[in-house]
Design an enzyme around this catalytic site. Structure first.
Site, PDB file in Angstrom:
ATOM      1  N   HIS A  51       0.852  -1.202   0.000  1.00 51.52           N
ATOM      2  CA  HIS A  51       0.000   0.000   0.000  1.00 51.52           C
ATOM      3  C   HIS A  51       0.882   1.243   0.000  1.00 51.52           C
ATOM      4  CE1 HIS A  51      -4.135  -1.637   0.517  1.00 51.52           C
ATOM      5  NE2 HIS A  51      -3.447  -2.698   0.880  1.00 51.52           N
ATOM      6  N   TYR A 321       3.739  -5.733   9.287  1.00 51.06           N
ATOM      7  CA  TYR A 321       3.748  -4.274   9.398  1.00 51.06           C
ATOM      8  C   TYR A 321       4.956  -3.800  10.203  1.00 51.06           C
ATOM      9  CZ  TYR A 321      -1.104  -3.811   7.681  1.00 51.06           C
ATOM     10  OH  TYR A 321      -2.250  -3.822   6.924  1.00 51.06           O
TER      11      TYR A 321
END
Length: 332
Positions: A51, A321
Site C-alpha cells: 500500500h 507491518y
C-alpha cells in the site's frame, strides 16, 4: 531415568541447533513476506512495502449508543474522537495507476482519551485474498515481473490460482467490479472477525464496514480509459476542501457457525447489523510530511472493549507491518 539424566536431556533439547527446531517455526515469516514484496515491486527507501501509494487525511469519529451496548470501548462513548487516516492502493508500486483493478485501503488511527490508540486497516473488498500468510506470500512471488517481459509470468499466475482456491473470491470480486471514482465513494471492510466486549465482559463476534454517505460510485468502463493514472489523491483533497466526507460504520453480529478465523469467507448478508458510528473526514493532503506518513497502522493495536480473534492473517499482518515499519524508520 535419574534426575541428573533428565536434566541433561532437557538442557540438550534446549540447546539443539536451529535446524532441529524448525518444526516449531512459523510456516512463513514476516521478513520473508516483506522481502517478497521488495523483490516484486522494488525497494523504495523510506516507503511502506505494501500500500505504498497513499494519501493522508484527518477528521473525527462519533460512536453510537447502540454500539456501546456491545462494546465498552471509548470509541463508542458518543464523544468526538480525533482520527488520522490514510487512503491507499494495494501493492508496493508508488506509481500504481488509480484505474488498476486492485484493492483500495482505508486505515484509521483513533486517538482515544488517556493516550490510548485504536487502529483499523480496511479494504474495499468484502473478503481478503488469502486464508493464510502462505497464500499471500505465494501470490506476491507469482506477481514478480519476468525480466524478459517486465510482466508477471502467466504460467506462474495460472499455477498459483490452481494451488490457492482461497484467493478466488477476492480475485473474482476485483475482476467483476470497476474501481471507485473517488476514495470518498467507496465502502471499506474490516475483513476480519473481531470481538466486541461489553461492561459485563460479554463477548460478541462482529465484522464491520464503513459505507460512504455519498454513495458508492464505480468508474464507468469509458472512464477507466480516460480518467488517467493519478486522480484519487487530488479528488479527495478537492472534495474535503468543499465539505466534509462521511462514512457510517455498520457492524454485523455473528451467529453460530459463521467463520471467525478465515477472512476469505464473508458472512451471510442477512446477519443483524447496526450503526456503530460516523466517520467524518475534513481534510486530505499528500502523504509526504503529513500526519499519516509515520503511522504504522497495525490492526492489532486495539483499545479495551475490542479484541482480535485467532485469525492467522490478522495476527500475521501485525508482524509484517512491524518489519516494514522498522525498515522505513531506518530509511531503508
Amino acid at each position: 531415568m535419574t534426575r541428573r539424566k533428565m536434566n541433561f536431556v532437557m538442557v540438550s533439547v534446549m540447546a539443539l541447533p536451529p535446524m532441529f527446531s524448525q518444526a516449531a517455526e512459523p510456516e512463513v515469516t514476516a521478513p520473508q513476506v516483506v522481502q517478497a514484496l521488495e523483490g516484486t515491486f522494488g525497494v523504495h527507501q523510506g516507503e511502506r512495502r505494501n500500500h505504498t501509494k497513499g494519501t493522508c487525511a484527518s477528521g473525527e469519529f462519533i460512536g453510537t449508543a447502540e454500539a456501546e451496548k456491545y462494546s465498552r470501548s471509548a470509541l463508542f462513548s458518543g464523544k468526538a474522537v480525533p482520527v488520522v487516516a490514510r487512503f491507499s492502493l494495494a501493492g508496493g508500486n508508488p506509481h500504481a495507476p488509480d484505474v488498476a483493478k486492485s484493492p483500495r485501503g482505508m486505515a484509521l488511527q483513533f486517538k482515544l482519551p488517556q493516550g490510548q490508540l485504536h487502529q483499523m486497516s480496511m479494504l474495499n473488498t468484502p473478503m481478503f485474498g488469502a486464508a493464510s500468510p502462505k497464500t499471500f506470500l505465494d501470490l506476491t512471488l507469482a506477481q514478480r515481473p519476468d525480466p524478459a517481459t517486465g510482466k508477471p509470468d502467466p504460467e506462474k499466475l495460472k499455477a498459483f490460482k490452481a494451488a490457492h482456491p482461497d484467493n478466488l473470491a477476492q480475485a473474482q470480486y476485483l475482476a467483476g467490479h470497476n474501481p471507485p471514482d473517488s476514495y470518498a465513494h467507496s465502502a471499506y471492510f474490516g475483513i476480519h472477525t473481531f470481538k466486541f466486549i461489553d461492561i459485563h465482559d460479554k463477548v460478541t463476534p462482529v465484522r464491520w464496514r464503513f459505507v460512504p454517505q455519498g454513495g458508492e460510485r464505480p468508474l464507468s468502463d469509458k472512464a477507466l480509459k480516460t480518467v488517467g493514472a493519478d486522480f484519487l489523491e487530488k479528488g479527495l483533497i478537492d472534495a474535503t476542501a468543499k465539505q466534509p466526507v462521511r462514512w457510517d460504520m455498520l457492524v454485523a453480529v455473528g451467529q453460530p457457525g459463521d467463520p471467525r478465523d478465515d477472512p476469505t469467507q464473508p458472512w451471510p448478508v442477512e446477519r443483524p447489523e447496526f450503526k456503530a458510528g460516523t466517520l467524518t473526514i475534513t481534510s486530505a493532503s499528500p502523504q509526504k510530511g503529513a500526519a499519516c506518513e509515520t503511522v504504522n497502522f497495525d490492526p492489532m493495536v486495539m483499545a479495551d472493549g475490542i479484541a482480535p480473534t485467532n485469525d492467522p492473517v490478522l495476527r500475521f499482518r501485525s508482524q509484517a507491518y512491524a518489519v516494514s515499519f522498522g525498515k522505513r524508520l531506518s530509511g531503508q
